[in-house]
Scaffold this motif. Sequence first.
Motif, PDB file in Angstrom:
ATOM      1  N   ASN A   1       0.897  -1.101   0.103  1.00 34.09           N
ATOM      2  CA  ASN A   1      -0.038  -0.022   0.084  1.00 34.09           C
ATOM      3  C   ASN A   1       0.789   1.098  -0.109  1.00 34.09           C
ATOM      4  OD1 ASN A   1      -2.795  -0.828  -0.092  1.00 34.09           O
ATOM      5  ND2 ASN A   1      -2.545  -1.597   2.175  1.00 34.09           N
TER       6      ASN A   1
ATOM      7  N   THR B   1      -6.454   5.836   0.881  1.00 35.99           N
ATOM      8  CA  THR B   1      -5.180   5.144   1.639  1.00 35.99           C
ATOM      9  C   THR B   1      -4.692   3.863   1.482  1.00 35.99           C
ATOM     10  OG1 THR B   1      -6.681   4.504   3.225  1.00 35.99           O
ATOM     11  CG2 THR B   1      -5.602   6.552   3.772  1.00 35.99           C
ATOM     12  N   THR B   2      -5.504   3.048   0.575  1.00 36.33           N
ATOM     13  CA  THR B   2      -5.037   1.905   0.067  1.00 36.33           C
ATOM     14  C   THR B   2      -4.852   1.990  -1.500  1.00 36.33           C
ATOM     15  OG1 THR B   2      -7.477   1.016  -0.670  1.00 36.33           O
ATOM     16  CG2 THR B   2      -6.384   0.873   1.727  1.00 36.33           C
TER      17      THR B   2
END
Length: 138
Positions: free
Chosen positions: A54, A66-67
Motif C-alpha cells: 500500500n 489510503t489503499t
Amino acid sequence: MMKEFREFIARGNVMDLAVGVIIGGAFGLIVKSLTDDIIMPLVGAIFGGFDFSNYFVPLSSTVTATTLEAAREQGAVFAYGNFLTVVVNFLILAWIIFLMVKGVNSLRRKEAEKPAEPEAPPADVQLLTEIRDLLSKK
C-alpha cells in the motif's frame, strides 16, 4: 500444413518448453504467495507494521484513498511498494533457480569425475593373452 504443424509440436524441444512454461507459471504463483503472504508481512512486522503493497505516491490531486487498490480507482498512482514486492518476488525466484542450476551442475560434475572403466582390450590381444597364460601353465 497440418502435417508440418503436428511434426513441429511432436518435437521434444517444443514439448519440453511447454512443460517448462507451465511449471514455471505455477512456480511463480508459489513464489508470489510466499512473498505476499509470508515474507512481506514478516518484513512489515519487523520494520514497524507497515505493508509494502500500500505504499504509493498519488500522481493526481483527485487521489485521496489510503489503499493502493482504492487509489488506482481514483487516478494515477506511483506504486513503489508494489514494485518492491515484485522485486522481492524476482530475487526469491532467481535465488531458487540459481540453487537448482547449481545442484544440477554439481550432479553433472560428479558424473564426469567418476573413473571410466578401462576398455576391454581388442579380441586379438585377449586371444594372445589366453595363449600366453596357457603356455605358462605347462
